[in-house]
Scaffold this motif. Sequence first.
Motif, PDB file in Angstrom:
ATOM      1  N   GLY A   6       9.820 -14.336 -63.045  1.00 59.07           N
ATOM      2  CA  GLY A   6       9.924 -13.870 -64.421  1.00 59.07           C
ATOM      3  C   GLY A   6      11.339 -13.971 -64.947  1.00 59.07           C
ATOM      4  N   ILE A   7      12.284 -13.468 -64.177  1.00 61.05           N
ATOM      5  CA  ILE A   7      13.649 -13.417 -64.707  1.00 61.05           C
ATOM      6  C   ILE A   7      14.259 -14.810 -64.765  1.00 61.05           C
ATOM      7  CG2 ILE A   7      15.019 -13.020 -62.611  1.00 61.05           C
ATOM      8  CD1 ILE A   7      15.336 -11.176 -65.948  1.00 61.05           C
ATOM      9  N   LEU A   8      13.876 -15.712 -63.828  1.00 60.51           N
ATOM     10  CA  LEU A   8      14.370 -17.090 -63.915  1.00 60.51           C
ATOM     11  C   LEU A   8      13.818 -17.770 -65.164  1.00 60.51           C
ATOM     12  CD1 LEU A   8      14.282 -18.246 -60.200  1.00 60.51           C
ATOM     13  CD2 LEU A   8      16.248 -17.611 -61.585  1.00 60.51           C
ATOM     14  N   GLY A   9      12.563 -17.440 -65.502  1.00 59.53           N
ATOM     15  CA  GLY A   9      12.001 -17.949 -66.752  1.00 59.53           C
ATOM     16  C   GLY A   9      12.799 -17.471 -67.945  1.00 59.53           C
ATOM     17  N   ALA A  10      13.196 -16.185 -67.913  1.00 59.67           N
ATOM     18  CA  ALA A  10      13.959 -15.627 -69.031  1.00 59.67           C
ATOM     19  C   ALA A  10      15.312 -16.311 -69.162  1.00 59.67           C
ATOM     20  CB  ALA A  10      14.140 -14.121 -68.839  1.00 59.67           C
ATOM     21  N   VAL A  11      15.926 -16.647 -68.022  1.00 60.59           N
ATOM     22  CA  VAL A  11      17.240 -17.309 -68.065  1.00 60.59           C
ATOM     23  C   VAL A  11      17.134 -18.641 -68.801  1.00 60.59           C
ATOM     24  CG1 VAL A  11      18.956 -18.430 -66.604  1.00 60.59           C
ATOM     25  CG2 VAL A  11      18.119 -16.181 -66.000  1.00 60.59           C
ATOM     26  N   ALA A  12      15.981 -19.320 -68.652  1.00 62.47           N
ATOM     27  CA  ALA A  12      15.841 -20.657 -69.215  1.00 62.47           C
ATOM     28  C   ALA A  12      15.450 -20.661 -70.688  1.00 62.47           C
ATOM     29  CB  ALA A  12      14.801 -21.443 -68.415  1.00 62.47           C
ATOM     30  N   GLN A  13      15.137 -19.482 -71.253  1.00 62.36           N
ATOM     31  CA  GLN A  13      14.606 -19.473 -72.613  1.00 62.36           C
ATOM     32  C   GLN A  13      15.700 -19.467 -73.676  1.00 62.36           C
ATOM     33  OE1 GLN A  13      11.459 -19.930 -73.485  1.00 62.36           O
ATOM     34  NE2 GLN A  13      11.202 -20.219 -71.284  1.00 62.36           N
ATOM     35  N   SER A  14      15.381 -20.071 -74.828  1.00 66.35           N
ATOM     36  CA  SER A  14      16.349 -20.040 -75.914  1.00 66.35           C
ATOM     37  C   SER A  14      15.795 -19.322 -77.140  1.00 66.35           C
ATOM     38  CB  SER A  14      16.745 -21.460 -76.285  1.00 66.35           C
ATOM     39  OG  SER A  14      15.598 -22.187 -76.599  1.00 66.35           O
ATOM     40  N   ASP A  15      14.569 -18.821 -77.034  1.00 68.84           N
ATOM     41  CA  ASP A  15      14.005 -18.061 -78.138  1.00 68.84           C
ATOM     42  C   ASP A  15      13.913 -16.605 -77.717  1.00 68.84           C
ATOM     43  OD1 ASP A  15      12.324 -18.206 -80.816  1.00 68.84           O
ATOM     44  OD2 ASP A  15      11.297 -16.855 -79.437  1.00 68.84           O
ATOM     45  N   LEU A  16      14.356 -15.717 -78.602  1.00 65.86           N
ATOM     46  CA  LEU A  16      14.501 -14.308 -78.247  1.00 65.86           C
ATOM     47  C   LEU A  16      13.176 -13.682 -77.806  1.00 65.86           C
ATOM     48  CD1 LEU A  16      16.897 -12.531 -78.149  1.00 65.86           C
ATOM     49  CD2 LEU A  16      16.451 -11.783 -80.464  1.00 65.86           C
ATOM     50  N   LYS A  17      12.106 -13.972 -78.576  1.00 64.10           N
ATOM     51  CA  LYS A  17      10.823 -13.335 -78.249  1.00 64.10           C
ATOM     52  C   LYS A  17      10.257 -13.857 -76.932  1.00 64.10           C
ATOM     53  CE  LYS A  17       8.887 -12.111 -82.735  1.00 64.10           C
ATOM     54  NZ  LYS A  17       7.801 -12.533 -83.628  1.00 64.10           N
ATOM     55  N   ARG A  18      10.394 -15.162 -76.720  1.00 61.59           N
ATOM     56  CA  ARG A  18       9.914 -15.712 -75.445  1.00 61.59           C
ATOM     57  C   ARG A  18      10.724 -15.153 -74.288  1.00 61.59           C
ATOM     58  NH1 ARG A  18       6.476 -20.004 -75.649  1.00 61.59           N
ATOM     59  NH2 ARG A  18       7.074 -20.665 -73.590  1.00 61.59           N
ATOM     60  N   LEU A  19      12.023 -15.023 -74.520  1.00 66.88           N
ATOM     61  CA  LEU A  19      12.906 -14.496 -73.489  1.00 66.88           C
ATOM     62  C   LEU A  19      12.481 -13.076 -73.089  1.00 66.88           C
ATOM     63  CD1 LEU A  19      16.682 -14.979 -73.518  1.00 66.88           C
ATOM     64  CD2 LEU A  19      15.848 -12.700 -73.222  1.00 66.88           C
ATOM     65  N   PHE A  20      12.209 -12.248 -74.093  1.00 69.34           N
ATOM     66  CA  PHE A  20      11.786 -10.881 -73.782  1.00 69.34           C
ATOM     67  C   PHE A  20      10.420 -10.862 -73.101  1.00 69.34           C
ATOM     68  CE2 PHE A  20      14.624  -9.179 -77.364  1.00 69.34           C
ATOM     69  CZ  PHE A  20      15.657  -8.993 -76.475  1.00 69.34           C
ATOM     70  N   SER A  21       9.545 -11.843 -73.440  1.00 71.96           N
ATOM     71  CA  SER A  21       8.252 -11.898 -72.761  1.00 71.96           C
ATOM     72  C   SER A  21       8.449 -12.146 -71.272  1.00 71.96           C
ATOM     73  CB  SER A  21       7.389 -13.016 -73.331  1.00 71.96           C
ATOM     74  OG  SER A  21       7.220 -12.837 -74.699  1.00 71.96           O
ATOM     75  N   PHE A  22       9.440 -13.000 -70.943  1.00 67.46           N
ATOM     76  CA  PHE A  22       9.689 -13.267 -69.527  1.00 67.46           C
ATOM     77  C   PHE A  22      10.307 -12.061 -68.828  1.00 67.46           C
ATOM     78  CE2 PHE A  22       9.013 -17.743 -70.524  1.00 67.46           C
ATOM     79  CZ  PHE A  22       8.340 -18.147 -69.393  1.00 67.46           C
ATOM     80  N   THR A  23      11.206 -11.325 -69.505  1.00 74.93           N
ATOM     81  CA  THR A  23      11.740 -10.124 -68.850  1.00 74.93           C
ATOM     82  C   THR A  23      10.624  -9.103 -68.653  1.00 74.93           C
ATOM     83  OG1 THR A  23      12.364  -9.048 -70.908  1.00 74.93           O
ATOM     84  CG2 THR A  23      14.045 -10.382 -69.846  1.00 74.93           C
ATOM     85  N   LEU A  24       9.671  -9.084 -69.600  1.00 75.35           N
ATOM     86  CA  LEU A  24       8.526  -8.183 -69.454  1.00 75.35           C
ATOM     87  C   LEU A  24       7.780  -8.477 -68.163  1.00 75.35           C
ATOM     88  CD1 LEU A  24       6.236  -6.279 -70.436  1.00 75.35           C
ATOM     89  CD2 LEU A  24       5.381  -8.156 -71.783  1.00 75.35           C
ATOM     90  N   VAL A  25       7.455  -9.770 -67.946  1.00 73.29           N
ATOM     91  CA  VAL A  25       6.754 -10.155 -66.714  1.00 73.29           C
ATOM     92  C   VAL A  25       7.578  -9.751 -65.503  1.00 73.29           C
ATOM     93  CG1 VAL A  25       5.957 -12.114 -65.354  1.00 73.29           C
ATOM     94  CG2 VAL A  25       5.530 -12.054 -67.794  1.00 73.29           C
ATOM     95  N   SER A  26       8.880 -10.066 -65.571  1.00 77.49           N
ATOM     96  CA  SER A  26       9.753  -9.820 -64.428  1.00 77.49           C
ATOM     97  C   SER A  26       9.752  -8.349 -64.030  1.00 77.49           C
ATOM     98  CB  SER A  26      11.156 -10.282 -64.800  1.00 77.49           C
ATOM     99  OG  SER A  26      12.072  -9.781 -63.893  1.00 77.49           O
TER     100      SER A  26
END
Lengths: 500, 155
Positions: free
Chosen positions: A287-307
């Motif tokens: 999850g958090i590695l996905g968040a590191v790779a994101q450039s859109d704020l909402k998608r990024l927060f979705s990945f931290t949510l999973v993480s």
Amino acid sequence: MTALVPLPVLLPLLGAALTLLLAKWPVPQRVVSVSCLATTLVVAVLLLVHAYRYGPAVVQIGAWPAPVGIVLVADQLAALMLVVSSAVTLCVLLYSIGQGQAETGESAPLAIFHPTYLVLTAGVTNAFLAGDLFNLFVSFEMLLAASFVLITLNGTRLRIRTGSTYVVVNVLASMIFLISVGLVYAATGTLNLAHLAARFDGLPEGVRLSLQLMLLLAFGIKAAVFPLSAWLPDSYPTAPAPVTAVFAGLLTKVGVYAIIRTQTLLFPGEQAGKLLMVVAGLTMLVGILGAVAQSDLKRLFSFTLVSHIGYMIFGVGLSTVAGLVGAIFYVVHHITIQTTLFLVAGLIEQRTGSTDLRRLGGLARVTPLLGVLFFVSAMNLAGIPPFSGFLGKLGLLQAGVAVGGVLPWTLVAVGTLTSLLTLYVASRVWNLAFWRTPCQTVEPTAPLPALTVGATVALVALGVSLTVVAGPLFDVTTGAAVDLRDRTPYIHAVLPDGPP
Amino acid sequence: MSADANLVSFVAIGVLVGCGVTLLLERSLSRVLLGIILIGNGVNLLIIFGGRSGRAPIAGVTEPERMSDTLPQAMVLTAIVITFGFTAFLLAISYRSWYLTGDDEVPDDLEDQQIVRRAARKEVSTADLGGEPPESDPEQVDVPAPWQRREEGLG
């Protein structure tokens, strides 16, 4: 006191019916929804006080005695979840009312928002109170049906695309849940959770394990645990900001709640502990590695949510009292903070018209208030000492250290790494969106509606106040965890004369 | 109602769910819908067979030992209603999708589209800043509709 137990379900449902009737009058509609949810919050607080002082409050619907009829149980865990979820849903409702203008389009049948939102709330509260497996299934379906409508609101192209994935994945999860319900009934002849707890002990090991895994699979999809989490970052970000916020805060946590409830009550012991810990570690890391790779704020927060779902699963997997205390505390913290972050993302979108980190810049100068709101909640999520994120993570890591062994220690290391990476992600967003010189001039649009900002400030304050009330909160979570491990308070409250 | 669980009924459940899963793996939403209907019916049969079979459970007409188990029947009724609602909603979504894009196919998600585009440009992911110019932002690029893709031979 038991008369209060069904109210958190009944009030929002009643409100949904009323708001549907009031579809043409926006102001009375808003008054009805807000007063419904505010009353629910008060009732939830009363239930929590009652559960903390006198033990679980049980109500038998239609006065049918327990294993036959439907029971609603408000023990400490359920009541605590009710309090947090009603506080969060109330804030998000106020936010969406404040944002009202932004959501009204020519093709928007906005009248549907309030009834659907209230049905969603009723589904969530019913899931927390449900005392039998089938009622839990029905409440999942209630909140799912409402969430389908909310995620495809306005039926735009993007929302239909993401909505179709969301609908199919969740219907499939429901089917798996339904199969498990059918098999559980075939194996034991009952669906009442307290009754099941007694009957499961007599089942052959293999049957019990396969039922446990089926249920874990169904709840794992809803909670977005790693191998089953791919649907979440793709479907959440396109919905309107308040909808994404409430989904992120509550829906996955309902799955986590169901995992906690069934694992402790029906399957005590450490059978699935190792499995849970492995998937917890993978969830955090991927999850958090996905968040590191994101450039859109909402998608990024979705990945931290999973993480961060991984932290709670880790606590459940430890299956000690300390682990459960940490998991429950973390659920409370994470519901608040993840909702707040999505609301802040919504504010940024409303202010600048974009949540793309490549376009944002210099927001700290344009809107200092937004900067403060984001900074506090992001630091809270990353687990910087004074905030509740730190306390929750510390509790979980200590519980892991106390258990010892290769797997718990690995999980402690992964948890620490995830926390650091979350801090990295948060500071990266801060640098790109708030600090650097704007790469595009941000058009100063109309000032943000006061109600929207107020609701976000209230949620940030709630997140911070979790630190202030951390002592009493740990008391409640410890009480809840001890009760969960002990099982007898729950079983005794539902079946006072012992299992038939 | 008598519902004796036997091999034939379990094979029927297996076939229903198996066909449902196969259809669920399709890209077209209407096939997915059919798959969900099949799985739903299979699961309903499974639940029915979870209870004791027997005669109509009416007090005074049937003696208690010969009554069928009513709880699975009640659960199946609820499950049927829920599946019906979801089916209707999915049908509405697939119609809306057809209305908007001329097809009810579920398109690739954003990540897949980005990966495909990057691979086509032989690009590796660059710096932390996101790496791509704004014009390759997936929100800004019009992805060709399925019928266009098919005409271009890309689909």
